[in-house]
Design a protein around this motif. Structure first.
Motif, PDB file in Angstrom:
ATOM      1  N   LYS A   2     119.215  18.404  69.994  1.00 16.54           N
ATOM      2  CA  LYS A   2     118.190  19.314  70.479  1.00 16.54           C
ATOM      3  C   LYS A   2     116.971  19.261  69.567  1.00 16.54           C
ATOM      4  N   TRP A   6     113.105  23.550  70.653  1.00  9.74           N
ATOM      5  CA  TRP A   6     114.151  24.331  71.319  1.00  9.74           C
ATOM      6  C   TRP A   6     114.706  25.386  70.377  1.00  9.74           C
ATOM      7  N   TRP A   7     114.974  24.997  69.133  1.00  5.53           N
ATOM      8  CA  TRP A   7     115.530  25.928  68.152  1.00  5.53           C
ATOM      9  C   TRP A   7     114.524  27.025  67.814  1.00  5.53           C
ATOM     10  N   TYR A   9     112.100  28.154  69.682  1.00  2.99           N
ATOM     11  CA  TYR A   9     111.962  29.034  70.842  1.00  2.99           C
ATOM     12  C   TYR A   9     113.107  30.048  70.898  1.00  2.99           C
ATOM     13  N   HIS A  10     114.332  29.578  70.764  1.00 11.84           N
ATOM     14  CA  HIS A  10     115.482  30.468  70.881  1.00 11.84           C
ATOM     15  C   HIS A  10     115.601  31.411  69.690  1.00 11.84           C
ATOM     16  N   LEU A  11     115.185  30.979  68.521  1.00 12.96           N
ATOM     17  CA  LEU A  11     115.194  31.870  67.365  1.00 12.96           C
ATOM     18  C   LEU A  11     114.175  32.996  67.545  1.00 12.96           C
ATOM     19  N   VAL A  13     112.966  34.122  70.492  1.00 10.74           N
ATOM     20  CA  VAL A  13     113.428  34.991  71.577  1.00 10.74           C
ATOM     21  C   VAL A  13     114.572  35.876  71.108  1.00 10.74           C
ATOM     22  N   GLY A  14     115.517  35.284  70.354  1.00 10.39           N
ATOM     23  CA  GLY A  14     116.623  36.078  69.831  1.00 10.39           C
ATOM     24  C   GLY A  14     116.156  37.143  68.866  1.00 10.39           C
TER      25      GLY A  14
END
Length: 277
Positions: A2, A6-7, A9-11, A13-14
């Motif tokens: 990945k 991607w990482w 973005y998800h970090l 959002v989380g």
């Protein structure tokens, strides 16, 4: 493998999700703390020690009525209000979207104006009217107006119905359907996502409503959950924060359950419209 994007973005959002959920997490953790320690140890999220007395004391309720009575009262109020708002709004929206009558544009504009009026503007006149009708200390002032439509739901349903091709109405008319059958057999099945959206919003708004019940309900055995939670706070004695937080968690359970079960309908009702062709 990945990508870094991607990482990231998800970090992000989380992180934002945890930030938004932190008040609920703090509320949950505080419901297991002694009342006198909730704000003393506010910086410490984890309770020490863990106690369950807040839930038992909170469930005992107020004025000789258990919290289950308040939940029952709220459920009854929500069901009747939700049914009234959704059904009446669907009828009115069908009239605005499909029927021609004198002054339709004017009355639609008036309806939209009422959407922008704050409740405080009509609160006193409504209270006077309901007082003269003898409806005080009952759910009538809250439930009965719901059967005359809700401006936001009417607007939502009108826009949804307008996207449905009129050719379907004409075909149904040729088959012998009258206006009511067109509404019942053609329009209603096609606007189910919008109806579900209206029902869910009606549930949320009625469940959380405090001002209406405070105005019209006087007997403790008729109180709703929002009124009961407010009664845990006192200006004269020590407020029972632990019991209030514990019962707040209990009242949030139906809200979360409804959201997770019907969130798909909310998205469909807002992002889709009628038929796609």
């Amino acid at each position: 493998m990945k990508s870094a994007k991607w990482w990231v973005y998800h970090l992000l959002v989380g992180g934002f999700a945890l930030l938004m959920l932190y008040p609920v997490i703090w509320l949950l953790m505080s419901s297991f703390k002694p009342s006198e320690m909730i704000f003393v140890t506010a910086k410490s999220l984890i309770p020490d020690p863990w106690i369950l007395d807040n839930f038992s004391k909170g469930w005992e309720g107020i004025g000789g009525n258990s919290f289950g009575v308040f939940i029952k009262n709220t459920v009854v109020l929500v069901i009747f209000t939700m049914i009234g708002q959704v059904i009446s709004s669907a009828f009115i929206a069908f009239g605005f979207a499909r029927m021609n009558f004198f002054g339709k544009g004017f009355w639609f504009a008036i309806m939209m104006v009422t959407l922008m009026l704050p409740y405080e503007v009509v609160m006193i006149p409504q209270y006077i009217i309901f007082s003269k009708l003898g409806w005080l200390d009952s759910i009538k002032p809250i439930v009965i107006p719901a059967y005359f439509g809700h401006p936001f739901f009417i607007f939502l349903l009108v826009q949804f119905i307008r996207t449905i091709p009129r050719e379907l109405d004409e075909a149904a008319t040729i088959d012998g359907c009258n206006t009511f059958k067109i509404f019942y057999k053609i329009i209603l099945p096609l606007i189910r996502p919008a109806l579900a959206t209206a029902a869910i919003f009606s549930f949320y708004w009625t469940w959380d409503n405090l001002l209406g019940p405070v105005l019209y309900l006087n007997s403790p055995d008729k109180y709703t959950v929002s009124m009961a939670l407010n009664m845990f706070l006192s200006n004269e004695t020590v407020s029972n924060w632990g019991a209030m937080f514990a019962m707040s968690i209990v009242t949030l359970i139906p809200v979360f359950v409804v959201f997770f079960l019907f969130q798909r309908h909310v998205v469909e009702g807002i992002s889709t419209s009628g038929l796609k062709g």
